[in-house]
Design a protein around this motif. Structure first.
Motif, PDB file in Angstrom:
ATOM      1  N   SER A  21       0.726  -1.348  -0.400  1.00 26.82           N
ATOM      2  CA  SER A  21       0.276   0.421  -0.054  1.00 26.82           C
ATOM      3  C   SER A  21       1.111   0.851   0.131  1.00 26.82           C
ATOM      4  O   SER A  21       1.906   1.068   0.881  1.00 26.82           O
ATOM      5  CB  SER A  21      -0.936   0.332   1.201  1.00 26.82           C
ATOM      6  OG  SER A  21      -1.953  -0.940   1.330  1.00 26.82           O
ATOM      7  N   SER A  60      -7.580   2.226  -1.371  1.00 29.09           N
ATOM      8  CA  SER A  60      -8.819   1.517   0.177  1.00 29.09           C
ATOM      9  C   SER A  60      -8.300   2.086   0.834  1.00 29.09           C
ATOM     10  O   SER A  60      -9.159   1.460   2.354  1.00 29.09           O
ATOM     11  CB  SER A  60      -7.512   0.329  -0.270  1.00 29.09           C
ATOM     12  OG  SER A  60      -6.143   0.763  -0.045  1.00 29.09           O
ATOM     13  N   SER A  71      -3.374   0.302  -2.809  1.00 27.79           N
ATOM     14  CA  SER A  71      -2.729  -0.968  -2.924  1.00 27.79           C
ATOM     15  C   SER A  71      -2.085  -1.744  -4.235  1.00 27.79           C
ATOM     16  O   SER A  71      -3.363  -1.431  -4.731  1.00 27.79           O
ATOM     17  CB  SER A  71      -3.413  -2.199  -2.145  1.00 27.79           C
ATOM     18  OG  SER A  71      -3.578  -0.523  -0.757  1.00 27.79           O
ATOM     19  N   SER A 122      -6.459  -7.679  -6.207  1.00 30.19           N
ATOM     20  CA  SER A 122      -6.468  -6.836  -5.937  1.00 30.19           C
ATOM     21  C   SER A 122      -7.978  -5.918  -6.066  1.00 30.19           C
ATOM     22  O   SER A 122      -8.598  -4.943  -6.157  1.00 30.19           O
ATOM     23  CB  SER A 122      -4.869  -5.950  -6.127  1.00 30.19           C
ATOM     24  OG  SER A 122      -5.916  -6.527  -7.408  1.00 30.19           O
ATOM     25  N   THR A 125      -9.327  -4.015  -3.140  1.00 32.55           N
ATOM     26  CA  THR A 125      -8.851  -2.136  -3.036  1.00 32.55           C
ATOM     27  C   THR A 125     -10.603  -1.522  -2.793  1.00 32.55           C
ATOM     28  O   THR A 125     -10.553  -1.393  -1.484  1.00 32.55           O
ATOM     29  CB  THR A 125      -7.836  -2.060  -3.551  1.00 32.55           C
ATOM     30  OG1 THR A 125      -8.132  -2.196  -4.993  1.00 32.55           O
ATOM     31  CG2 THR A 125      -6.478  -2.726  -3.705  1.00 32.55           C
ATOM     32  N   MET A 128     -13.126  -2.396  -0.321  1.00 35.27           N
ATOM     33  CA  MET A 128     -12.019  -2.026   1.364  1.00 35.27           C
ATOM     34  C   MET A 128     -12.851  -1.115   1.876  1.00 35.27           C
ATOM     35  O   MET A 128     -13.146  -0.451   2.533  1.00 35.27           O
ATOM     36  CB  MET A 128     -10.771  -2.200   1.369  1.00 35.27           C
ATOM     37  CG  MET A 128      -9.522  -2.832   2.758  1.00 35.27           C
ATOM     38  SD  MET A 128     -10.522  -3.402   3.673  1.00 35.27           S
ATOM     39  CE  MET A 128     -10.196  -3.459   4.346  1.00 35.27           C
ATOM     40  N   SER A 129     -12.472   0.633   0.718  1.00 36.63           N
ATOM     41  CA  SER A 129     -12.775   1.933   1.172  1.00 36.63           C
ATOM     42  C   SER A 129     -14.712   1.078   1.516  1.00 36.63           C
ATOM     43  O   SER A 129     -15.015   2.638   2.512  1.00 36.63           O
ATOM     44  CB  SER A 129     -12.512   2.379  -0.089  1.00 36.63           C
ATOM     45  OG  SER A 129     -12.966   3.824  -0.064  1.00 36.63           O
TER      46      SER A 129
END
Ligand SMILES: Cc1cc2nc3c(=O)[nH]c(=O)nc-3n(C[C@H](O)[C@H](O)[C@H](O)COP(=O)(O)OP(=O)(O)OC[C@H]3O[C@@H](n4cnc5c(N)ncnc54)[C@H](O)[C@@H]3O)c2cc1C
Ligand code: FES
Length: 347
Positions: A21, A60, A71, A122, A125, A128-129
């Motif tokens: 990250s 992210s 990230s 990936s 990302t 996750m946010s």
């Protein structure tokens, strides 16, 4: 239009053996330019081996975090992802474009909503946010994450997700799937038809979901979309982001054309080639048109065909309504008529 600013990397975090990250410090005076909605991405510009490269990375971090974070997972033979993983360090500076993108979850603090997300590698990302933001801003909403990886050690944000689950045990539900590790507490295999049916018809059948967010390889997204549709989920409730597309546009036209370009309140007329994309024609003329992926998946290069005709042999992103109103992705579109006017400012 290509609004890049120089940001300093505050910290590099090793997330897994093959992903880092990059945390950027955003000075207070430009902080509002970097406000974003969970799901959006930024474009990073750097010189790697003497060549300028631009790549898109989803944020992210949560919009509520003090810094912004992306990230980056190392791709075999990848130009920027290897550079980011092996070379970048705290104190380095990169050119960063302000956040953009249509893959968004705008939190609605007074609503009680439920979300299911499917992410692979990936593709976690932007999700996750979204997870971090929903948990803190929509205090009654639930979030189910179905997350595929090779193994637990290759799983980005593994510990952070478990920590969030322990804080919000009745609102965050995690299903890990590993293709190369058979372990208790996780499913073995990949995100496929049976995974989607298991989640929707069995494990989470008592939750009524408002929206579904998908991010990962194109094959996974296609499968999940199809199975959700079979389960009567409407198209409007399914949102997806592709990081790369297997098929990109190839020219079907040839010959010369004139492109009238409206960009940053200025107009120019360029002699162009019908066999190369509108974007490449504009860049060849040294105009600073916006772009990021050049692969038809990020939407940075969107413009409007105001006069004349252009076609997009492949379109993974724009809706039929957007195409009908004249919008095209300049990196996927080719001029058909002998004169075309395109407007980047009105798109
Ligand atoms: C909107 C958007 C958001 C993105 N967010 C993220 C993110 O948060 N984290 C992240 O790690 N990446 C993300 N990406 C992908 C990222 O932009 C780059 O494409 C990726 O890091 C590879 O760049 P590279 O320069 O290393 O590879 P390149 O030098 O561009 O490509 C090397 C080879 O790898 C292939 N390739 C390129 N990208 C991928 C990929 N994603 N998966 C498999 N093969 C690939 C290429 O076809 C080529 O053969 C995002 C892409 C988009 C469009
Ligand atoms: S530059 Fe990404 S869609 Fe055209």
């Amino acid at each position: 239009m290509s609004q890049f600013v120089t940001l300093t990397i505050k910290k590099v975090i090793q997330e897994t053996p093959s992903a880092v990250s990059l945390v950027f410090e955003v000075p207070a005076k430009i902080r509002s330019d970097f406000h974003f909605i969970p799901g959006q991405f930024i474009t990073l510009k750097a010189k790697v081996n003497g060549q300028e490269v631009r790549r898109a990375y989803s944020l992210s971090s949560s919009p509520n975090d003090p810094d912004i974070k992306v990230s980056v997972k190392k791709i075999a033979d990848g130009t920027f992802s290897i550079y980011a993983n092996e070379n970048l360090k705290a104190g380095d500076q990169l050119e960063v474009m302000v956040p953009e993108g249509k893959f968004k979850l705008q939190p609605q603090p007074n609503k009680n909503l439920n979300y299911m997300a499917f992410a692979a590698g990936s593709g976690i990302t932007p999700i996750m946010s979204m997870i971090k933001t929903v948990l803190t801003e929509e205090r009654n909403s639930k979030f189910v994450l179905i997350y595929g990886n090779k193994s637990s050690t290759e799983t980005m944000f593994f510990k952070e997700l478990l920590q969030l689950q322990s804080i919000y045990p009745n609102r965050l539900f995690l299903e890990f799937i590993y293709s190369r590790e058979n372990t208790d507490g996780a499913r073995f295999g990949r995100i496929d038809k049976s995974t989607v049916n298991f989640a929707v018809k069995n494990k989470f059948k008592d939750i009524s979901f408002n929206d579904f967010y998908l991010c990962g390889p194109e094959a996974m997204i296609t499968t999940v979309k199809e199975v959700l549709a079979e389960n009567n989920v409407s198209n409007e409730a399914i949102h997806f982001e592709l990081f790369t597309a297997t098929e990109t546009a190839k020219a079907t036209n040839s010959g010369e054309t004139i492109i009238h370009v409206v960009l940053d309140d200025e107009q120019a007329q360029i002699k162009a080639d019908k066999s190369i994309t509108l974007l490449d024609n504009v860049l060849k003329a040294d105009m600073d048109a916006p772009y990021s992926c050049k692969g038809g998946v990020c939407c940075s290069c969107i413009c409007r065909v105001v006069e004349g005709e252009a076609n997009m042999p492949v379109n993974n992103l724009l809706t039929d309504a957007e195409v009908a109103e004249g919008l095209v992705l300049a990196c996927q579109a080719y001029a058909i008529s002998d004169s075309v006017k395109i407007d980047f400012d009105d798109a």
